[in-house]
Scaffold this motif. Structure first.
Motif, PDB file in Angstrom:
ATOM      1  N   ALA A  40       0.835  -1.204   0.000  1.00 19.53           N
ATOM      2  CA  ALA A  40       0.000   0.000   0.000  1.00 19.53           C
ATOM      3  C   ALA A  40       0.872   1.257   0.000  1.00 19.53           C
ATOM      4  N   PHE A  41       1.935   1.230   0.770  1.00 18.51           N
ATOM      5  CA  PHE A  41       2.864   2.366   0.799  1.00 18.51           C
ATOM      6  C   PHE A  41       3.489   2.582  -0.582  1.00 18.51           C
ATOM      7  N   GLY A  42       3.911   1.494  -1.213  1.00 20.78           N
ATOM      8  CA  GLY A  42       4.511   1.589  -2.546  1.00 20.78           C
ATOM      9  C   GLY A  42       3.542   2.151  -3.572  1.00 20.78           C
ATOM     10  N   VAL A  45       3.247   5.896  -2.962  1.00 24.87           N
ATOM     11  CA  VAL A  45       4.419   6.606  -3.497  1.00 24.87           C
ATOM     12  C   VAL A  45       4.307   6.706  -5.016  1.00 24.87           C
ATOM     13  N   LEU A  46       3.928   5.605  -5.662  1.00 27.20           N
ATOM     14  CA  LEU A  46       3.755   5.612  -7.117  1.00 27.20           C
ATOM     15  C   LEU A  46       2.720   6.652  -7.543  1.00 27.20           C
ATOM     16  N   GLU A  47       1.623   6.729  -6.808  1.00 26.97           N
ATOM     17  CA  GLU A  47       0.574   7.704  -7.116  1.00 26.97           C
ATOM     18  C   GLU A  47       1.080   9.129  -6.962  1.00 26.97           C
ATOM     19  N   VAL A  48       1.818   9.394  -5.899  1.00 28.39           N
ATOM     20  CA  VAL A  48       2.344  10.744  -5.671  1.00 28.39           C
ATOM     21  C   VAL A  48       3.304  11.132  -6.799  1.00 28.39           C
ATOM     22  N   VAL A  49       4.195  10.224  -7.175  1.00 28.13           N
ATOM     23  CA  VAL A  49       5.137  10.501  -8.262  1.00 28.13           C
ATOM     24  C   VAL A  49       4.381  10.703  -9.578  1.00 28.13           C
ATOM     25  N   ALA A  50       3.426   9.816  -9.862  1.00 30.53           N
ATOM     26  CA  ALA A  50       2.665   9.936 -11.111  1.00 30.53           C
ATOM     27  C   ALA A  50       1.891  11.247 -11.163  1.00 30.53           C
ATOM     28  N   ARG A  51       1.314  11.640 -10.041  1.00 28.49           N
ATOM     29  CA  ARG A  51       0.473  12.844 -10.006  1.00 28.49           C
ATOM     30  C   ARG A  51       1.305  14.123 -10.069  1.00 28.49           C
ATOM     31  N   TRP A  60      -6.667   4.124  -9.920  1.00 23.66           N
ATOM     32  CA  TRP A  60      -6.837   2.900  -9.145  1.00 23.66           C
ATOM     33  C   TRP A  60      -6.101   2.911  -7.813  1.00 23.66           C
ATOM     34  N   ALA A  61      -5.160   3.812  -7.601  1.00 26.91           N
ATOM     35  CA  ALA A  61      -4.287   3.758  -6.425  1.00 26.91           C
ATOM     36  C   ALA A  61      -5.053   3.920  -5.114  1.00 26.91           C
ATOM     37  N   HIS A  62      -5.926   4.916  -5.051  1.00 24.10           N
ATOM     38  CA  HIS A  62      -6.639   5.171  -3.790  1.00 24.10           C
ATOM     39  C   HIS A  62      -7.502   3.974  -3.387  1.00 24.10           C
ATOM     40  N   GLU A  63      -8.252   3.424  -4.328  1.00 20.70           N
ATOM     41  CA  GLU A  63      -9.126   2.292  -4.005  1.00 20.70           C
ATOM     42  C   GLU A  63      -8.317   1.047  -3.625  1.00 20.70           C
ATOM     43  N   THR A  64      -7.187   0.857  -4.273  1.00 19.27           N
ATOM     44  CA  THR A  64      -6.356  -0.305  -3.968  1.00 19.27           C
ATOM     45  C   THR A  64      -5.760  -0.198  -2.573  1.00 19.27           C
ATOM     46  N   THR A  65      -5.225   0.979  -2.228  1.00 20.76           N
ATOM     47  CA  THR A  65      -4.645   1.130  -0.892  1.00 20.76           C
ATOM     48  C   THR A  65      -5.722   1.044   0.184  1.00 20.76           C
ATOM     49  N   THR A  66      -6.885   1.604  -0.080  1.00 16.61           N
ATOM     50  CA  THR A  66      -7.988   1.502   0.881  1.00 16.61           C
ATOM     51  C   THR A  66      -8.371   0.039   1.097  1.00 16.61           C
ATOM     52  N   PHE A  67      -8.451  -0.729   0.025  1.00 11.40           N
ATOM     53  CA  PHE A  67      -8.768  -2.145   0.129  1.00 11.40           C
ATOM     54  C   PHE A  67      -7.711  -2.892   0.947  1.00 11.40           C
ATOM     55  N   LEU A  68      -6.444  -2.651   0.657  1.00 13.55           N
ATOM     56  CA  LEU A  68      -5.375  -3.359   1.365  1.00 13.55           C
ATOM     57  C   LEU A  68      -5.380  -3.047   2.862  1.00 13.55           C
ATOM     58  N   ILE A  69      -5.525  -1.788   3.204  1.00 12.90           N
ATOM     59  CA  ILE A  69      -5.517  -1.400   4.620  1.00 12.90           C
ATOM     60  C   ILE A  69      -6.762  -1.936   5.331  1.00 12.90           C
ATOM     61  N   ALA A  70      -7.914  -1.910   4.672  1.00 13.40           N
ATOM     62  CA  ALA A  70      -9.133  -2.469   5.273  1.00 13.40           C
ATOM     63  C   ALA A  70      -8.985  -3.970   5.496  1.00 13.40           C
ATOM     64  N   THR A 143     -17.311  -0.576  -6.535  1.00 12.95           N
ATOM     65  CA  THR A 143     -17.246   0.690  -5.806  1.00 12.95           C
ATOM     66  C   THR A 143     -18.090   1.782  -6.436  1.00 12.95           C
ATOM     67  N   GLY A 144     -18.449   1.625  -7.698  1.00 12.48           N
ATOM     68  CA  GLY A 144     -19.242   2.632  -8.375  1.00 12.48           C
ATOM     69  C   GLY A 144     -18.414   3.728  -9.020  1.00 12.48           C
ATOM     70  N   THR A 145     -17.100   3.599  -8.983  1.00  8.81           N
ATOM     71  CA  THR A 145     -16.229   4.596  -9.619  1.00  8.81           C
ATOM     72  C   THR A 145     -15.985   4.208 -11.076  1.00  8.81           C
ATOM     73  N   SER A 146     -15.156   4.997 -11.761  1.00  9.73           N
ATOM     74  CA  SER A 146     -14.850   4.664 -13.154  1.00  9.73           C
ATOM     75  C   SER A 146     -14.082   3.350 -13.260  1.00  9.73           C
ATOM     76  N   TRP A 147     -13.271   3.032 -12.271  1.00  8.04           N
ATOM     77  CA  TRP A 147     -12.547   1.752 -12.281  1.00  8.04           C
ATOM     78  C   TRP A 147     -13.473   0.630 -11.835  1.00  8.04           C
TER      79      TRP A 147
END
Length: 187
Positions: A40-42, A45-51, A60-70, A143-147
């Motif tokens: 999730a940390f990785g 970081v990838l999302e921050v660099v990409a953004r 997809w980064a936010h939903e993936t990290t939320t899923f992993l932490i949950a 989730t109802g998002t675009s992804w």
């Protein structure tokens, strides 16, 4: 005697509360699940660099990290129960003698079994609604998002798995408490 200030020795001593083979397996697997935090940390970081570096945010980064932490949070329930680190009013439990502790363990296990049975039923209903349409066709809730990943359905299944696991753990703990020598010799 081991140096008590060494964190590795404290972890090993924490494992001394493990009572059954199932508890041992769960506690051992928790180390593997802990790596999901680094994943999730990785991803973050990838999302921050990409953004901010490439001006190309991911979808997809936010939903993936939320899923992993949950998921890690949910797995914490069986792990805490396996290591006997669940919430307990220590003031009363530590003041009790061996016979009374045994009685408290039995009563606590019975109450926990009723609670976990209710949660398992609710989890079963949640899984059914998130995995199947009213006509019975397989369709995982997204989730109802675009992804729209099926993470809500997967997390609801994980809730059910964790609750059923804790129910089974508690059955084993109840059996152990009943078999324990009431005079305290079996502790």
């Amino acid at each position: 005697m081991a140096d008590e200030s060494d964190p590795l020795n404290r972890v090993d001593e924490g494992d001394s509360d493990i009572r059954t083979g199932l508890d041992r397996a769960i506690a051992g697997s928790s180390k593997m699940f802990a790596w999901a935090i680094f994943v999730a940390f990785g991803i973050t970081v990838l999302e921050v660099v990409a953004r901010y570096v490439f001006d190309s945010p991911t979808f997809w980064a936010h939903e993936t990290t939320t899923f992993l932490i949950a998921a890690i949070f949910l797995i914490g329930g069986p792990v805490a129960l396996a290591r006997d680190k669940h919430i307990r009013v220590r003031m009363f439990y530590d003041a009790a003698g061996p016979r009374r502790r045994r009685t408290l363990d039995i009563v606590n296990s019975i109450i926990a079994l009723v609670f976990f049975a209710g949660l398992a039923y609710a989890g079963w209903v949640m899984v059914g609604k998130s995995w199947f349409t009213p006509t019975g066709a397989l369709h995982l809730e997204g989730t109802g998002t675009s992804w729209n990943p099926p993470t809500p359905a997967l997390l609801k299944l994980l809730v059910l798995i964790c609750v059923v696991t804790m129910f089974v753990q508690t059955v084993f703990h109840l059996i152990e408490a009943i078999r324990r020598d009431p005079a305290g010799g079996g502790e």
